[in-house]
Design a protein around this motif. Sequence first.
Motif, PDB file in Angstrom:
ATOM      1  N   ILE A 117      42.729  25.314  60.105  1.00  0.00           N
ATOM      2  CA  ILE A 117      43.966  25.686  59.401  1.00  0.00           C
ATOM      3  C   ILE A 117      44.519  24.533  58.571  1.00  0.00           C
ATOM      4  O   ILE A 117      45.433  24.728  57.766  1.00  0.00           O
ATOM      5  CB  ILE A 117      45.030  26.150  60.423  1.00  0.00           C
ATOM      6  N   ALA A 119      45.919  22.154  56.057  1.00  0.00           N
ATOM      7  CA  ALA A 119      46.170  22.152  54.616  1.00  0.00           C
ATOM      8  C   ALA A 119      45.364  21.006  54.014  1.00  0.00           C
ATOM      9  O   ALA A 119      45.212  19.953  54.641  1.00  0.00           O
ATOM     10  CB  ALA A 119      47.655  21.957  54.334  1.00  0.00           C
ATOM     11  N   ALA A 158      43.981  30.757  62.659  1.00  0.00           N
ATOM     12  CA  ALA A 158      43.533  29.407  62.309  1.00  0.00           C
ATOM     13  C   ALA A 158      42.225  29.415  61.534  1.00  0.00           C
ATOM     14  O   ALA A 158      41.632  28.365  61.319  1.00  0.00           O
ATOM     15  CB  ALA A 158      43.363  28.577  63.583  1.00  0.00           C
ATOM     16  N   LEU A 162      45.934  26.731  55.715  1.00  0.00           N
ATOM     17  CA  LEU A 162      47.228  27.341  55.435  1.00  0.00           C
ATOM     18  C   LEU A 162      47.630  27.020  53.995  1.00  0.00           C
ATOM     19  O   LEU A 162      47.583  25.862  53.587  1.00  0.00           O
ATOM     20  CB  LEU A 162      48.282  26.789  56.391  1.00  0.00           C
ATOM     21  N   MET A 167      54.411  26.522  54.117  1.00  0.00           N
ATOM     22  CA  MET A 167      55.133  25.499  54.875  1.00  0.00           C
ATOM     23  C   MET A 167      56.648  25.641  54.761  1.00  0.00           C
ATOM     24  O   MET A 167      57.396  25.093  55.563  1.00  0.00           O
ATOM     25  CB  MET A 167      54.727  24.108  54.391  1.00  0.00           C
ATOM     26  N   LYS A 172      56.139  29.798  60.151  1.00  0.00           N
ATOM     27  CA  LYS A 172      54.768  29.526  59.739  1.00  0.00           C
ATOM     28  C   LYS A 172      54.450  28.033  59.834  1.00  0.00           C
ATOM     29  O   LYS A 172      53.350  27.642  60.215  1.00  0.00           O
ATOM     30  CB  LYS A 172      54.536  30.028  58.304  1.00  0.00           C
ATOM     31  N   ARG A 173      55.433  27.212  59.479  1.00  0.00           N
ATOM     32  CA  ARG A 173      55.242  25.765  59.608  1.00  0.00           C
ATOM     33  C   ARG A 173      55.063  25.382  61.077  1.00  0.00           C
ATOM     34  O   ARG A 173      54.210  24.569  61.425  1.00  0.00           O
ATOM     35  CB  ARG A 173      56.439  25.022  59.012  1.00  0.00           C
ATOM     36  N   TYR A 176      51.651  26.346  62.216  1.00  0.00           N
ATOM     37  CA  TYR A 176      50.693  25.381  61.675  1.00  0.00           C
ATOM     38  C   TYR A 176      50.671  24.111  62.513  1.00  0.00           C
ATOM     39  O   TYR A 176      49.610  23.630  62.926  1.00  0.00           O
ATOM     40  CB  TYR A 176      51.071  25.061  60.231  1.00  0.00           C
ATOM     41  N   THR A 179      49.289  24.613  65.901  1.00  0.00           N
ATOM     42  CA  THR A 179      47.847  24.862  65.851  1.00  0.00           C
ATOM     43  C   THR A 179      47.079  23.562  65.658  1.00  0.00           C
ATOM     44  O   THR A 179      46.130  23.283  66.404  1.00  0.00           O
ATOM     45  CB  THR A 179      47.508  25.861  64.736  1.00  0.00           C
TER      46      THR A 179
END
Length: 282
Positions: A117, A119, A158, A162, A167, A172-173, A176, A179
Amino acid sequence: MKSMRLWIAALALAASTATAQTPVERGRYLVEGILTCGNCHSPRGPGGVIDSARLYAGGPQTWDTPEYTVKGSNITPDRQTGIGGWSAADVKRALSEGKRPNGQQISPQMPYAFYRIFAQADLDAVAAYLLQVPAVSNKVQAPVYKVPQMHVDVPPGAEAPLPEGAMKDPVKRGFYLATIGHCMECHTPAVNGRRDFKNALGLGGEKFEGPFGVSVSRNITQHKTNGIGAWSDAEIKRAITQGVRKDGSKLKPPMGFAWYARMTEADLGAIVAYLRTVAPKE
């Protein structure tokens, strides 16, 4: 009035530029915070205390499963015993794909299934930071792989990087961060050696042994009595960063409280926002 607004905007831009993190600074924030890399990859002294003078030079613990026997490897840029011969692309491939430069699969004891996942900017930052930490010569026992292909459990959500825009959403952040911090690796029980993410996400119950004795991962679902559904946001943050339960009693390692304490308040808040969405399980 217009000139005043322009002046304020210019000041805000200057402040944001001054506080912007470089890739290495961002990488350090992640590695020394939510990723807790040093927890598994650093030598330890008496009582299991991490040897801060030899961070990331390889951990003493051995993980022995039917598929592999491994230790936390030396991930400093030492050319003989660490990753000094690896390129940034090699490091990123190891993190996101679980492959060594020669193509050999890495043991999934390193949670690269969770790192899918990542970024792209964060993946670049972690590689940049790891390749400039002090090199430490420390030969670690070579891994033993017992099967041609080791099983990897990929947690739901994952599977792919992302998108940067996601973000901005706190939940969701938080997902992330939780994860890449592989929280659910320890807080989801295994059934026949496989993480039951579908039915038991966050249920806890996994046992860990170390200098601290034996600890059991906790239920971090929103169950009101068995989980953390009745905990306040502040109590959850205290547990994460200080290892203190709602009732004031102490949690045991291996959860990396001291590493998590380095996270920003915004990131801690995002993780709590995500945890509030984890369905209650008893």
